[in-house]
Design a protein around this motif. Structure first.
Motif, PDB file in Angstrom:
ATOM      1  N   ARG A   1      38.144  -5.363  34.478  1.00 15.58           N
ATOM      2  CA  ARG A   1      37.584  -5.149  33.167  1.00 15.58           C
ATOM      3  C   ARG A   1      38.557  -4.942  32.126  1.00 15.58           C
ATOM      4  O   ARG A   1      39.472  -4.053  32.108  1.00 15.58           O
ATOM      5  N   ILE A   2      39.020  -5.365  30.947  1.00 11.99           N
ATOM      6  CA  ILE A   2      39.501  -5.230  29.690  1.00 11.99           C
ATOM      7  C   ILE A   2      38.750  -4.836  28.473  1.00 11.99           C
ATOM      8  O   ILE A   2      37.910  -5.567  28.249  1.00 11.99           O
ATOM      9  N   SER A   3      39.484  -4.313  27.388  1.00 16.70           N
ATOM     10  CA  SER A   3      38.571  -4.067  26.312  1.00 16.70           C
ATOM     11  C   SER A   3      39.694  -4.204  25.102  1.00 16.70           C
ATOM     12  O   SER A   3      40.594  -3.784  25.248  1.00 16.70           O
ATOM     13  N   ILE A   4      39.058  -5.167  24.137  1.00 14.66           N
ATOM     14  CA  ILE A   4      39.940  -5.636  22.928  1.00 14.66           C
ATOM     15  C   ILE A   4      39.448  -5.303  21.949  1.00 14.66           C
ATOM     16  O   ILE A   4      38.215  -5.790  21.626  1.00 14.66           O
TER      17      ILE A   4
ATOM     18  N   LYS B   1      34.356  -3.707  19.726  1.00 13.70           N
ATOM     19  CA  LYS B   1      35.137  -4.132  20.884  1.00 13.70           C
ATOM     20  C   LYS B   1      34.744  -5.331  21.701  1.00 13.70           C
ATOM     21  O   LYS B   1      33.478  -5.375  21.461  1.00 13.70           O
ATOM     22  N   MET B   2      35.680  -6.039  22.231  1.00 13.63           N
ATOM     23  CA  MET B   2      35.060  -7.105  23.215  1.00 13.63           C
ATOM     24  C   MET B   2      35.550  -6.583  24.708  1.00 13.63           C
ATOM     25  O   MET B   2      36.665  -6.449  24.854  1.00 13.63           O
ATOM     26  N   VAL B   3      34.398  -6.626  25.197  1.00 17.94           N
ATOM     27  CA  VAL B   3      34.670  -6.266  27.096  1.00 17.94           C
ATOM     28  C   VAL B   3      34.592  -7.303  27.540  1.00 17.94           C
ATOM     29  O   VAL B   3      33.861  -8.100  27.767  1.00 17.94           O
ATOM     30  N   CYS B   4      35.910  -7.792  28.171  1.00 18.23           N
ATOM     31  CA  CYS B   4      36.052  -8.939  29.147  1.00 18.23           C
ATOM     32  C   CYS B   4      36.179  -8.466  30.558  1.00 18.23           C
ATOM     33  O   CYS B   4      36.878  -7.415  30.716  1.00 18.23           O
TER      34      CYS B   4
END
Lengths: 287, 287
Positions: free
Chosen positions: B27-30, B12-15
């Motif tokens: 914060r979002i997670s993709i 996952k990519m934590v932005c």
């Protein structure tokens, strides 16, 4: 400039005079006895030569942190007479000149980085395998200290599956130094390494230990070059065996241009056993 | 200042959006799919927030050397779609702002050194033990790169004498990661670590491996503090076992004020699993 350099070892003190170009102009060797007897001899030599700076590469452990109260001391060495002796203070007062100070192996790493084979690189390490094993670490243009300084001769590594020798380190038994330094070779095989040149098994095992340490240091420090020195490396067959075992153990995990040519990655010391004394000259210049 | 932070992981990519004080505001997670699908989603998020800088802590191996041709790339990752993808260039062009870049574990080490428990220290390391094992190294105020960056999860260590598990690393078999990462625990014991909390033997062995690695890192980096993070360390009984085994293995060899209090030397991560994302904020500030 007249630069003094002192490679301070547990058995002898090598005192030299050199210049900025890394030329060594004079050198004497004095047995390491006690500070009371050995210091005056060294001071007389350097005074007589009118040194303007001094660099010391010292047996350890030492206190190389300039901000610490005990900066300049040899600390918990088994050489009782030198325990907590402040060698930097003693020379600074006697010679009234700036004094640079580091471990003998950091000095050797610095010597190679300044005048030798790792010149121009940001990150290199120097491993000496002799009576003991030490590692000097040059990272981003300076020597690694951290909390104290590296003691990377004492890392834990895997045992060779045919090795039944318990290991020789009084603290850790079969750490790297306990398995692979000169005295370990002698105890394991019953003869000194120099008399075992023809015994392939001896060097296959030794290469396995040194290569494994090189793998660990490659993984931890990510150096651009690993320089090997010390008495055990005088065995010419050893270096190719170390390189070959290193590549086998790395298993292609790290792909860099430096690792593409192993003969240019793991290399012998380049300064004819002057790497530490030349590093001391650089320590003096930096002081 | 509006700062973007990206903890780029293999799954996952934590932005996140944060500020100079180390506050995380959003914060979002993709899910990590391919650059073609995942990059536009992340870019849209950061663009929408009008970030002025971005810091990326990335899964590796990466090319963090600014002078290298491939600076900014994820290099020989097994995630084929991301191999040789230049994530720094892609974000720099899309967001028209400075981009900082390092490994995820170096970001975590930097997060702790900037906002956490190693603040104010010159030399500290961060070890994460989870799906893999990684080590971030903060020395003399900067992150260690050298030839590439550390891969110190892959050092060779001694096997526990009761361990018959072959090891799990596709490159090295029984290296540290191959013996002690989460998947190694699961394969060795047939169940996930989280389901083995009551099995003392499991954690005695795990502590032996982590402590041994801590010894090796203490000898090589000489850090003033060792910070432990990652999923495996969620097992609360593990940390005291690691400390105890560490002291046993060190055998009093190094005497420093830092080591005098082991509970203050080997410590858990202090930033509630935000160490890497906070390190990304600092990477952005340094960019």
């Amino acid at each position: 400039m007249i630069i003094g350099a002192l490679e301070a070892g547990g058995t002898k003190m090598v005192c030299a005079i050199g210049n900025e170009k890394g030329e060594i102009l004079k050198r004497i060797s004095i047995p390491t006895k006690t500070p009371e007897t050995t210091m005056p001899e060294m001071i007389a030599f350097f005074k007589n030569e009118k040194v303007e700076r001094l660099g010391i590469g010292c047996f350890g452990p030492i206190a190389p942190d300039k901000t610490a109260e005990n900066y300049g001391c040899i600390t918990s060495t088994p050489k009782i007479a030198w325990q907590n002796f402040n060698i930097v203070k003693a020379f600074g007062e006697a010679l009234s000149c700036p004094v640079g100070f580091d471990t003998d192996v950091n000095a050797a790493a610095l010597g190679e980085a300044t005048f030798g084979i790792t010149q121009g690189l940001d990150c290199s390490i120097y491993i000496t395998v002799g009576t003991g094993i030490g590692v000097g670490v040059y990272l981003n243009g300076s020597l690694l200290h951290g909390m104290m300084h590296t003691e990377a001769g004492h890392i834990m590594i895997k045992r060779h599956r045919e090795d039944t020798f318990a290991g020789n380190c009084p603290f850790h038994g079969d750490c790297f130094e306990g398995l692979a330094a000169g005295p370990a070779i002698e105890k394991r095989w019953g003869r000194k390494g120099a008399e075992l040149s023809c015994e392939e098994k001896v060097w296959e095992m030794e290469a396995f230990y040194i290569a494994q340490a090189c793998v660990n240091f490659c993984m931890t420090y990510s150096p651009q070059k690993i320089v090997l020195g010390g008495g055990v490396l005088k065995q010419d067959m050893l270096l190719p065996m170390i390189r070959s075992k290193f590549e086998e153990l790395m298993a292609g995990y790290i792909q860099t241009k430096e690792l593409a040519d192993i003969t240019n990655y793991i290399v012998p010391a380049s300064l004819s056993d002057n790497q530490a004394i030349l590093g001391c000259i650089k320590l003096a210049l930096n002081a």
